[in-house]
Design a protein around this motif. Structure first.
Motif, PDB file in Angstrom:
ATOM      1  N   ARG A  46       0.805  -1.237   0.000  1.00  0.00           N
ATOM      2  CA  ARG A  46       0.000   0.000   0.000  1.00  0.00           C
ATOM      3  C   ARG A  46       0.829   1.275   0.000  1.00  0.00           C
ATOM      4  NH1 ARG A  46      -4.166  -2.592   3.942  1.00  0.00           N
ATOM      5  NH2 ARG A  46      -5.484  -3.630   2.418  1.00  0.00           N
ATOM      6  N   PRO A  47       1.870   1.355   0.816  1.00  0.00           N
ATOM      7  CA  PRO A  47       2.650   2.605   0.820  1.00  0.00           C
ATOM      8  C   PRO A  47       3.554   2.788  -0.407  1.00  0.00           C
ATOM      9  CG  PRO A  47       3.043   1.325   2.825  1.00  0.00           C
ATOM     10  CD  PRO A  47       2.278   0.473   1.888  1.00  0.00           C
ATOM     11  N   TYR A  48       3.606   1.805  -1.286  1.00  0.00           N
ATOM     12  CA  TYR A  48       4.565   1.835  -2.387  1.00  0.00           C
ATOM     13  C   TYR A  48       3.884   1.970  -3.746  1.00  0.00           C
ATOM     14  CZ  TYR A  48       7.629   0.313   1.316  1.00  0.00           C
ATOM     15  OH  TYR A  48       8.323   0.237   2.488  1.00  0.00           O
ATOM     16  N   GLU A  49       2.947   2.885  -3.848  1.00  0.00           N
ATOM     17  CA  GLU A  49       2.228   3.064  -5.102  1.00  0.00           C
ATOM     18  C   GLU A  49       3.188   3.415  -6.239  1.00  0.00           C
ATOM     19  OE1 GLU A  49      -1.153   5.905  -7.137  1.00  0.00           O
ATOM     20  OE2 GLU A  49      -0.869   5.990  -4.987  1.00  0.00           O
ATOM     21  N   ALA A  50       4.178   4.251  -5.970  1.00  0.00           N
ATOM     22  CA  ALA A  50       5.141   4.642  -7.001  1.00  0.00           C
ATOM     23  C   ALA A  50       5.913   3.436  -7.507  1.00  0.00           C
ATOM     24  CB  ALA A  50       6.093   5.698  -6.463  1.00  0.00           C
ATOM     25  N   VAL A  51       6.278   2.533  -6.607  1.00  0.00           N
ATOM     26  CA  VAL A  51       6.998   1.324  -7.006  1.00  0.00           C
ATOM     27  C   VAL A  51       6.118   0.471  -7.907  1.00  0.00           C
ATOM     28  CG1 VAL A  51       8.044  -0.816  -6.162  1.00  0.00           C
ATOM     29  CG2 VAL A  51       8.425   1.314  -4.939  1.00  0.00           C
ATOM     30  N   MET A  52       4.848   0.378  -7.559  1.00  0.00           N
ATOM     31  CA  MET A  52       3.932  -0.415  -8.364  1.00  0.00           C
ATOM     32  C   MET A  52       3.785   0.190  -9.757  1.00  0.00           C
ATOM     33  SD  MET A  52       1.265  -1.286  -5.312  1.00  0.00           S
ATOM     34  CE  MET A  52       0.045  -2.083  -6.316  1.00  0.00           C
TER      35      MET A  52
END
Length: 84
Positions: A46-52
């Motif tokens: 959830r906290p890694y939207e940019a990574v996704m």
């Protein structure tokens, strides 16, 4: 600095923490195990939207479309449940 921050985020994402179930030590075998495993993954991502977003850039359009369809289906189910 960006690479260092990415490395820190990745190690935190996949690090071991005691005897609790984690992505490192949990091996799903049954359907309910896979549901629990998916929950573990979702909490971590959830906290890694940019990574996704970045991870999707290397996929083919058809693959991204399949993922988007799955996410849309989940969103529609949640909307239906909220209306009830």
């Amino acid at each position: 600095l960006v690479e260092e921050a990415d490395y820190k985020s990745t190690t935190e994402l996949f690090s071991k923490k005691g005897d609790d179930k984690s992505l490192d030590n949990f091996i799903p075998k049954s359907e309910s195990d896979f549901v629990e495993y998916a929950e573990l993954i979702s909490h971590k991502l959830r906290p890694y939207e940019a990574v996704m977003r970045l991870s999707l850039t290397s996929l083919k359009a058809a693959d991204v479309k399949d993922i988007a369809s799955s996410v849309t289906a989940i969103a529609n189910e949640k909307l239906k449940a909220e209306k009830e």
